[in-house]
Design a protein around this motif. Sequence first.
Motif, short mmCIF file in Angstrom:
data_model
loop_
_atom_site.label_atom_id
_atom_site.label_comp_id
_atom_site.label_asym_id
_atom_site.label_seq_id
_atom_site.Cartn_x
_atom_site.Cartn_y
_atom_site.Cartn_z
N ILE A 382 20.74 13.61 -1.26
CA ILE A 382 21.57 11.49 -1.18
C ILE A 382 22.27 11.85 -2.24
CG2 ILE A 382 20.86 10.05 -2.75
CD1 ILE A 382 17.62 10.85 -2.77
N LYS A 383 22.62 12.36 -3.30
CA LYS A 383 23.91 12.80 -3.95
C LYS A 383 24.75 13.07 -3.48
CE LYS A 383 24.67 12.86 -8.20
NZ LYS A 383 24.14 13.48 -9.46
N GLU A 384 25.03 14.22 -2.47
CA GLU A 384 25.77 15.30 -1.89
C GLU A 384 26.16 14.87 -0.45
OE1 GLU A 384 24.49 19.77 -2.47
OE2 GLU A 384 24.47 19.57 -4.77
N GLY A 385 25.61 14.27 0.05
CA GLY A 385 25.18 13.54 1.11
C GLY A 385 26.13 14.67 2.28
N LYS A 386 24.95 15.81 2.36
CA LYS A 386 24.68 17.32 3.20
C LYS A 386 23.70 17.52 2.69
CE LYS A 386 28.45 19.81 0.91
NZ LYS A 386 29.54 20.66 1.54
N LEU A 387 23.08 18.54 3.35
CA LEU A 387 22.34 19.70 3.64
C LEU A 387 21.72 20.47 4.66
CD1 LEU A 387 19.37 20.40 1.79
CD2 LEU A 387 17.94 18.96 3.25
N ASN A 388 21.56 21.17 4.78
CA ASN A 388 21.29 22.20 5.43
C ASN A 388 19.85 23.23 4.81
OD1 ASN A 388 21.59 24.74 6.98
ND2 ASN A 388 23.26 25.48 6.61
N TYR A 389 18.80 22.45 5.73
CA TYR A 389 17.59 22.66 5.97
C TYR A 389 17.16 24.16 6.77
CZ TYR A 389 17.58 20.00 10.09
OH TYR A 389 17.85 19.57 11.40
N GLU A 390 18.52 24.68 7.25
CA GLU A 390 18.24 26.08 7.87
C GLU A 390 17.05 26.37 7.18
OE1 GLU A 390 19.50 29.38 10.67
OE2 GLU A 390 21.16 28.79 9.98
N GLY A 391 16.29 26.72 7.68
CA GLY A 391 15.28 28.07 6.89
C GLY A 391 14.08 28.00 5.77
N LEU A 392 14.46 26.19 4.95
CA LEU A 392 13.65 25.44 4.09
C LEU A 392 12.62 24.71 4.40
CD1 LEU A 392 13.95 24.25 1.52
CD2 LEU A 392 14.65 21.81 3.09
N ALA A 393 10.94 25.29 3.66
CA ALA A 393 9.70 25.64 3.86
C ALA A 393 9.54 24.12 3.12
CB ALA A 393 9.39 25.99 2.23
N ILE A 394 9.13 22.82 4.02
CA ILE A 394 8.73 21.72 3.93
C ILE A 394 8.17 21.70 2.59
CG2 ILE A 394 8.23 21.53 6.89
CD1 ILE A 394 5.63 21.38 6.23
N PHE A 468 27.51 8.11 2.27
CA PHE A 468 27.83 7.44 1.15
C PHE A 468 28.30 8.70 0.12
CE2 PHE A 468 24.22 5.19 3.63
CZ PHE A 468 25.54 4.48 4.79
N LYS A 469 29.10 8.31 -0.45
CA LYS A 469 29.14 9.08 -1.53
C LYS A 469 28.13 8.16 -2.75
CE LYS A 469 34.06 10.70 0.46
NZ LYS A 469 33.30 10.21 1.15
N LEU A 470 27.02 9.01 -3.06
CA LEU A 470 26.37 8.67 -3.98
C LEU A 470 26.56 9.12 -5.45
CD1 LEU A 470 23.01 7.42 -1.98
CD2 LEU A 470 25.55 5.44 -2.65
N SER A 471 26.28 8.10 -6.31
CA SER A 471 25.76 9.16 -8.13
C SER A 471 24.46 8.09 -8.65
CB SER A 471 26.87 7.88 -8.92
OG SER A 471 28.43 9.19 -8.66
N SER A 472 24.26 9.14 -9.44
CA SER A 472 22.84 8.68 -9.46
C SER A 472 23.51 8.33 -10.74
CB SER A 472 21.77 9.91 -10.16
OG SER A 472 20.64 9.56 -10.98
N VAL A 473 22.65 7.06 -11.77
CA VAL A 473 23.01 6.28 -12.83
C VAL A 473 22.24 7.06 -14.00
CG1 VAL A 473 21.89 4.78 -13.92
CG2 VAL A 473 22.53 3.74 -12.19
N TYR A 474 21.10 7.40 -13.92
CA TYR A 474 20.55 9.13 -14.82
C TYR A 474 20.94 10.37 -14.40
CZ TYR A 474 17.83 4.75 -16.61
OH TYR A 474 17.75 2.97 -16.75
N SER A 475 21.46 11.10 -15.74
CA SER A 475 21.62 11.98 -15.81
C SER A 475 20.51 13.16 -15.82
CB SER A 475 22.20 12.53 -17.02
OG SER A 475 21.80 11.99 -17.73
#
Length: 563
Positions: A382-394, A468-475
């Motif tokens: 959500i925050k970075e706008g990209k995700l390489n999910y190759e090999g990622l466990a569900i 979308f270049k999104l930021s989070s209100v909370y840290s």
Amino acid sequence: MLHSMLPRHVQRLGRDWITHWNGSQILTLNSPVSSCLRWAGHYPPWASFPLPISADFSANWRFPPFFGPWRQFQTSNWHLDSYTQSCCFHLPNPSMKSEGEEPLTKKRRLSGQDDTSTPEQETNLSDQKEASCFSVAQNEEKHNSKKGAIKRHWEYFCQQSRTMKIAKNKGSDQSSTGSEATFDFTVMSYNILSQNLLEDNSHLYKHCRQRLLFWAYRFPNILQEIKELDADVLCLQEVQEDHYRAEIKSSLESLGYHCEYKMRTGRKPDGCAICFKTSKFSLISSTPVEFFRRDIPLLDRDNVGLVLLLQPRFHCKASAAICVANTHLLYNPRRGDIKLTQLAMLLAEIASVAPQKDGFFCPIIICGDFNSVPGSPLYRFIKEGKLNYEGLAIGKVSGQEQFPRGQRILSIPIWPKKLGISQNCVYEIKQQQKEENAGEKLEAAKPDNTQEIVIASEKLSSKLQHHFKLSSVYSHYFPETGIPEVTTCHSRSAVTVDYIFYSAANDTAAQPGAEDSFCGGLKLLGRLALVTEKDLWTVNGLPNENNSSDHLPLLAEFRLIER
């Protein structure tokens, strides 16, 4: 502290105690202790146990030195009415009608039953008991000084925000301040805990006093929170449909809100609502998003989302708009594939709604319960706008479990092509149009480079993207200590799963050319601070006497920045 942890003399208090005092006064307590009494901390030397006495009793009695168990109270001089309000121990059942009738907890103890009834079992008791419990709750609330309330403060990121908030509290209207160039507004995200889900998951609320779990007790508290925080936009999750129709909608409309609601598609009778103050916004469009697809086995869950396009009032540009989305993603920690697909569907709808006539995206706010923790792959996507999910466990997608049980690897692609959503989280038709336009330009520049393009597309097949270049209100962590912030707390866990994401006004010095796809953005002016798990357990977790959901409301103030 539970009543069973106190000496037997205090356990008897309020049940069947009849004390003759000076031969003339008789004190009988067959109901919750009156607020006109206090525990003085002193008692006559002839008494074998402390006596409740009137508040104006001034005799200075002392504990005898041999009375060991009560020496801790010798100098305390504590007030009984304030002690009961702080939920330190339970008074006997208020529905008891005679001296011979035992409290429900003692009946269970004498009969050998365990004193751990679920809310579902309790709500099946007679309406008379619920009405009686609620009556006692109301009486206690009248005298409640909110000593057990969670202390949250407002964090300002802009001095002008502090000035505007003071002016707002004084009753000034933004439209009459002469500041037409700016538009400030507040947004709340709040999972209010569906009563149906509460009763279906009673094991999560074993730490709660049973009377605090009745909807008749909870709703006035929730409504009071909404009144006090006074947000311009509300994004609510777990809004039960029958409660929404019966009282939530009408109550919010009386506060000046217009309400849009989307119920879940399955058997669970709750959903998401977005409510906005008609004095601040007008509705351009409202689009419900259903994540269930009958023809796609992966999408067999009934979660939903809601996307609104709002036009600010009192603004210089008639074409200005803000896109507000709200969702509640699947909980199951072992189904990260479903979570990512649901998120992609929501983002695709936002990408369909948010573009303006000039081709730029309007400012975007995405609220909700994402059932994912900070730093997880879903959060980073959500925050970075990209995700390489190759090999990622569900089981690792949401980060909910420290030792995830879902070890199956995400398939490539995650969802089938017939869903109609690309790996860029937009609807395929619009994606094809963009690719055709981009392809024409590319062909003119590099006519013999088609093989290279095909190879590149194959390499990107395991990569999700959004625009979308999104930021989070909370840290999510307190900077001084590194202790995590918490948005939800119950008997099983205390974590952050609720968020407000927004398209921040770009810092062109830090991100050259970053604002090319956005029409302005939002500047974060302030937020309602969150708390730690330790803070929440000082008030017995959630829900408690003052906070009637197992989630905390999130609140932020924004300023609309135009291009």
